[in-house]
Structures are given as C-alpha cells and as structure tokens.
Write a protein that holds these residues in place. Structure first.
Motif, short mmCIF file in Angstrom:
data_model
loop_
_atom_site.label_atom_id
_atom_site.label_comp_id
_atom_site.label_asym_id
_atom_site.label_seq_id
_atom_site.Cartn_x
_atom_site.Cartn_y
_atom_site.Cartn_z
N GLY A 132 0.82 -1.22 0.00
CA GLY A 132 0.00 0.00 0.00
C GLY A 132 0.85 1.26 0.00
N GLU A 133 1.95 1.24 0.76
CA GLU A 133 2.85 2.40 0.78
C GLU A 133 3.47 2.60 -0.60
OE1 GLU A 133 5.64 1.58 3.90
OE2 GLU A 133 4.06 1.46 5.42
N TRP A 134 3.84 1.50 -1.24
CA TRP A 134 4.44 1.58 -2.58
C TRP A 134 3.43 2.12 -3.58
CZ3 TRP A 134 5.46 -3.28 -6.02
CH2 TRP A 134 6.24 -2.92 -7.13
N PHE A 135 2.17 1.67 -3.48
CA PHE A 135 1.15 2.10 -4.42
C PHE A 135 0.92 3.61 -4.37
CE2 PHE A 135 -1.18 -2.26 -3.88
CZ PHE A 135 -0.12 -2.90 -4.51
N LEU A 136 1.18 4.23 -3.22
CA LEU A 136 0.98 5.67 -3.07
C LEU A 136 2.08 6.49 -3.72
CD1 LEU A 136 -0.32 5.83 0.61
CD2 LEU A 136 -1.65 6.09 -1.50
#
Length: 196
Positions: free
Chosen positions: A96-100
C-alpha cells in the motif's frame, strides 16, 4: 553485478540506473539500448561491453529489482509486528505504501511477463520465476511459523491477493487495493485458523 564492480566502473552504474528507471517507467519494449546509452552518457559499444544483449540487461534489471524488494521487506517486516500473522498482513501494508508513490507503475515482474512474453527457458522468465518463488516462500514461511495447516496452498491464495492488488493499483489507483487485499488475507487466515 556486485556493488564493488559498479564502483570501479561508474559508466556501468549509470547504465544500470538508467535502464532501471526507463524499463520501469516507460516499458522494456519502448526503451531501446540507444536511448539507455545516451541517457547514461556511455557509447553503445561501451554498453555492449557490460551486457552482451538487451535481454541480459533486462535480466539484470529484474534481479536487481527483486533483490531491492527482498531487502526492503526483510528490513521492514520486523518493525510491523511481533507475531507471524501481523508480519504477514504487513506485507500488504508495504504494498500500500508503494502504491501511493507517484512513480508506481505496477509490478515489474508481471509487467515484464506481459510485455515480453519470454520463452520458458529465457533468463528474464527464470528471474521472474525466482522472484515469485521467493514471494511464495515468504508467505509460506510466515504461515508455518503461525502454525497454519496447509501453508503451501494458503500461500498460493495469498499470492493471488498480492498480484491482484498490484495489478489493481496500476489500473485504478483510486481504489485502496492493498487494504482490500489485506482484509481478504485476514479473512483467509481467520477462516483457516478456525477450521483447524
């Protein structure tokens, strides 16, 4: 390629960084070796002294991406929970952090398979399989540690969520795919644990 080797050959490091950026941001087919050489400020002949073919460069790109993600996950997971269940679910938080990130362009391994359709014996395909095997082992190891029965089968289910969230985030970033995948993983764990 080792770090010691790239430190002794700054042109090689520039080629690797340039190829990594362009392959990921713009695609492997869209990125020619002429452009990589130009942006890395090396001659095409010099690039070919480092890599015999573009396929060799693509394979190195995939290995480096895999190594980087493995190291990141290994460093981050212990900070995200004491129990194996917490660490397992934290994998989806890391996604999720990467997707942001504004630079997120999907999974480099799924992208390379879709874009290049490499043969079953190609080095790039084998690099992708090696990375996928690591993901499966990561999930399987945490499931075993948690005492979950049939960890291999459950790990495959979690890999579907892992892959699906990356593809979803690339296609439609307006949805929190990582949170949805985490919730589904939590449900799988809960249902499995209550049935054994």
């Amino acid at each position: 390629m080792t770090q010691a080797l790239t430190r002794k050959r700054p042109g090689l490091e520039r080629v690797l960084k340039t190829a990594d950026r362009l392959f990921y941001e713009e695609g492997i087919h869209a990125t020619g070796v002429d452009r990589i050489a130009a942006e890395a400020h090396v001659s095409k002949a010099t690039l070919y002294t480092y890599f015999r073919t573009k396929d060799d460069l693509v394979t190195d790109y995939l290995h480096r991406r895999s190594r980087s993600w493995r190291e990141y996950v290994a460093g981050e997971l212990p900070e995200h929970g004491a129990s194996p269940e917490e660490r397992l679910l934290a994998i989806f938080d890391l996604l999720g952090e990467w997707f942001l990130s504004p630079s997120y362009r999907g999974c480099p391994f799924i992208n390379s398979e879709a874009e290049c359709a490499p043969g079953p014996s190609s080095e790039a395909h084998l690099a992708n399989l090696e990375h996928r095997s690591w993901v499966h082992t990561l999930f399987g190891g945490l499931l075993k540690e948690a005492g979950v029965a049939e960890p291999e089968a459950i790990a495959r289910q979690l890999m579907l969520l892992y892959d699906g969230s990356m593809s979803g985030a690339q296609a439609d970033p307006s949805v929190d795919w990582a949170a949805a995948a985490r919730e589904a993983a939590e449900s799988i764990l809960r249902n499995h644990q209550t049935s054994h």
